[in-house]
Motif scaffolding. Structure first.
Motif, PDB file in Angstrom:
ATOM      1  N   MET A  38      39.391  43.985  33.912  1.00 32.28           N
ATOM      2  CA  MET A  38      39.048  44.193  35.410  1.00 32.28           C
ATOM      3  C   MET A  38      39.140  42.712  35.950  1.00 32.28           C
ATOM      4  SD  MET A  38      38.632  46.738  37.826  1.00 32.28           S
ATOM      5  CE  MET A  38      38.125  46.762  39.402  1.00 32.28           C
ATOM      6  N   PRO A  39      40.510  42.476  36.695  1.00 32.98           N
ATOM      7  CA  PRO A  39      40.504  40.990  37.412  1.00 32.98           C
ATOM      8  C   PRO A  39      39.404  40.380  38.354  1.00 32.98           C
ATOM      9  CG  PRO A  39      41.918  42.617  38.413  1.00 32.98           C
ATOM     10  CD  PRO A  39      41.270  43.521  37.415  1.00 32.98           C
ATOM     11  N   ASN A  40      39.067  39.335  38.173  1.00 34.31           N
ATOM     12  CA  ASN A  40      38.122  38.568  39.112  1.00 34.31           C
ATOM     13  C   ASN A  40      38.881  37.687  40.008  1.00 34.31           C
ATOM     14  OD1 ASN A  40      35.958  37.465  40.531  1.00 34.31           O
ATOM     15  ND2 ASN A  40      35.255  36.501  38.436  1.00 34.31           N
ATOM     16  N   LEU A  41      39.014  38.226  41.211  1.00 35.28           N
ATOM     17  CA  LEU A  41      40.039  37.486  42.272  1.00 35.28           C
ATOM     18  C   LEU A  41      39.441  36.308  42.453  1.00 35.28           C
ATOM     19  CD1 LEU A  41      41.312  40.450  44.401  1.00 35.28           C
ATOM     20  CD2 LEU A  41      42.295  39.610  42.112  1.00 35.28           C
ATOM     21  N   GLN A  42      38.052  36.096  42.503  1.00 39.15           N
ATOM     22  CA  GLN A  42      37.605  34.760  42.974  1.00 39.15           C
ATOM     23  C   GLN A  42      37.880  33.716  41.939  1.00 39.15           C
ATOM     24  OE1 GLN A  42      33.439  34.508  43.035  1.00 39.15           O
ATOM     25  NE2 GLN A  42      33.297  33.306  44.682  1.00 39.15           N
ATOM     26  N   ASP A  43      38.217  34.060  40.572  1.00 44.35           N
ATOM     27  CA  ASP A  43      38.481  32.937  39.658  1.00 44.35           C
ATOM     28  C   ASP A  43      39.846  32.879  39.417  1.00 44.35           C
ATOM     29  OD1 ASP A  43      35.649  31.967  39.746  1.00 44.35           O
ATOM     30  OD2 ASP A  43      35.156  33.440  38.102  1.00 44.35           O
ATOM     31  N   TRP A  44      40.658  33.865  39.982  1.00 46.56           N
ATOM     32  CA  TRP A  44      42.112  33.789  39.475  1.00 46.56           C
ATOM     33  C   TRP A  44      42.939  32.883  40.403  1.00 46.56           C
ATOM     34  CZ3 TRP A  44      45.022  39.338  39.128  1.00 46.56           C
ATOM     35  CH2 TRP A  44      46.151  39.027  38.124  1.00 46.56           C
TER      36      TRP A  44
END
Length: 527
Positions: free
Chosen positions: A340-346
């Motif tokens: 599940m992508p973590n947009l805050q760290d991507w």
């Protein structure tokens, strides 16, 4: 020396104002129980062709000189005037602005007289300033080394063995020129099964850190209005938005329409066209062909620090959302607890979500801020998933260093150099023109702020400022009270040309006064 004014300042085609100064009948003034009609007033008859500006100018002058202005200067509403009839109790209607320095344009201003002695030095000063700036920009740009390889057709043009890259598909800018043997080392091979393209290139001189790996796209218009607005900020900030919330849109907020959910009604995460079209090629660490040394690269630090504040970990559960359509290749089984992508760290996602202003742009993908990329032959694998066929575009790998002024770009430097040359040529040309064909400048005394003030003369002895003495008002009152004949135009109003100059701060006021006075110069006596 007092010079008589002989020509009335009336506009051709406009009738002459007919005025008189005499005790006014009661029908021409407002009479109140407490106060009767004053012993004198000023009246005139306006003919149908009289202009609106002339009526307003005379009324302003009467107001200025203290003359009774409670008379219908416009002739009443039935005659097209600006003011109500004298026998009406309606308030006087006027659009005249207030008498303030701002509204009457009396604020002090600097009005330089641009002459050759001022213009020529300015051109030379600009040339002296622009030339070093342009030279500095070109010098810093020359310190940057850059390699660009277009791998758009790598999967279709290359085969499973190393073959030469077409010379039109790569460009170089190194401190050390490439030899024919170095050019022959530029090769590629492809593996369509894994969509992997292997690029081989030669670096003749060391790349000092920071070493940047960018992707360059051509003919992709990410600044389109519908494309830029196709996102949901609340979802990016971690809120679990429903299908209906993502679908709602208006003329000014498109949200994620049309990419808000799949056919089963499950929301996309992240939704919208920007996220769906994210660049998804992968750049792997380059390997030196001679000894297999791996040059480390990372995606940490490629985004701006404040971009992180635009995203938060999502409140969605993996089963509640699905990847966007173009992400299905990277997530073939959908989302789960591990991917599940973590947009805050991507940070790659942060970089892509900043739309470019032009159709050709480059974005930072990887970097190394500590190690030198040594000279030699290097090989780099690129997983090519991003399709450019749909918009007839191109994609390329850009390997570059950096400088204090940023990346390599000579356009701004040459712009300053060309500006310096143009300024120098103009300065030399104007200097030659002034020395070769000199021209006498106009007399500054003819400027409006250097003209003598307009004065009113009575009996040839009194000469004073119209605003200070109000000679016209005093003269009119005296003559109206005594019943004497009105002094003719040549004797009552003259231009006192005795060398007096108006003050700078009274320039605009006196020029307005001259306009008003010009209307009165056209009056003649009535019996």
């Amino acid at each position: 020396m007092i010079e008589e004014r002989k020509r009335p300042l009336t506009t051709k085609g406009h009738p002459t104002l007919v005025g008189s100064l005499a005790p006014a009948p009661t029908s021409l003034c407002r009479i109140t129980p407490e106060r009767g009609c004053p012993p004198w007033s000023f009246k005139y008859d306006s003919q149908p062709g009289l202009s609106h500006s002339d009526r307003r100018a005379v009324f302003a002058f009467l107001k200025m000189t203290g003359t009774n202005t409670k008379v219908a200067t416009g002739g009443g509403r039935e005659r097209g005037g600006d003011y109500s009839p004298l026998d009406s109790k309606e308030p006087v209607k006027t659009m005249r602005p207030k008498d303030t320095a701002w509204l009457q344009q009396r604020i002090k201003a600097w009005s330089p007289l641009i002459t050759a002695p001022w213009t020529i030095p300015i051109f030379f000063i600009l040339a002296v300033i622009f030339a070093p700036i342009g030279g500095l920009l070109l010098y810093t740009s020359a310190q940057v080394q850059e390699l660009t390889i277009d791998y758009t057709h790598c999967l279709t043009s290359a085969n499973d063995t190393m073959s030469p890259i077409p010379r039109s598909s790569f460009s170089t800018y190194f401190h050390t020129p490439l030899t024919p043997a170095d050019l022959d080392a530029y090769r590629w091979r492809s593996s369509p099964a894994t969509k992997t393209c292997t690029l081989q290139f030669t670096i003749p001189s060391n790349f000092t850190p920071p070493v940047l790996f960018r992707y360059k796209l051509t003919n992709l218009h990410t600044n389109h209005r519908r494309f830029v607005m196709s996102l949901d900020r609340a979802q990016l900030m971690g809120e679990a938005r429903t299908r209906d919330e993502l679908m709602s849109h208006s003329d000014t907020n498109f949200r994620c329409n049309p990419l808000y959910a799949n056919s089963a009604g499950i929301p996309y995460y992240p939704c919208g066209e920007i996220a769906n079209s994210m660049f998804n090629d992968t750049f792997h660490a380059p390997v030196r062909a001679a000894d297999g040394h791996v040059y480390p690269i990372t995606s940490r630090g490629i985004a701006w620090p404040h971009d992180r504040a635009l995203y938060r970990p999502t409140a969605y559960k993996p089963a509640d959302v699905v990847p966007p359509p173009f992400w299905e290749e990277a997530f073939p089984q959908g989302y789960n607890s591990s991917n599940m992508p973590n947009l805050q760290d991507w940070e790659e996602f942060h970089v892509w979500m900043r739309p470019a202003g032009l159709a050709r742009f480059s974005r930072l993908a990887k970097r190394n801020d500590h190690n030198v990329l040594g000279a030699g032959v290097w090989q780099m694998n690129v997983t090519s998933r991003f399709s450019t066929q749909g918009y007839n575009g191109r994609k390329a790998l850009v390997l570059t260093t950096s400088s204090a002024m940023g990346g390599r770009g000579t356009e701004l430097g040459w712009a300053y150099v060309v500006s310096a040359v143009v300024c120098a040529v103009l300065g030399v040309g104007m200097t030659a023109g002034v020395l070769g064909v000199p021209r006498q400048l106009g007399d500054p005394a003819g400027l409006s702020w250097n003209r003598p003030d307009c004065y009113v003369v009575r009996d040839g002895r009194e000469c004073g400022s119209l605003w200070e003495r109000h000679s016209v008002s005093a003269l009119f009152v005296q003559q109206a009270g005594t019943g004497a004949a009105t002094r003719n135009r040549s004797g009552a109003l003259k231009n006192c040309n005795n060398g007096h100059k108006t003050r700078r701060d009274e320039t605009r006021r006196d020029e307005t006064n001259l306009l008003i006075l010009s209307c009165l110069l056209s009056f003649h006596d009535e019996p």
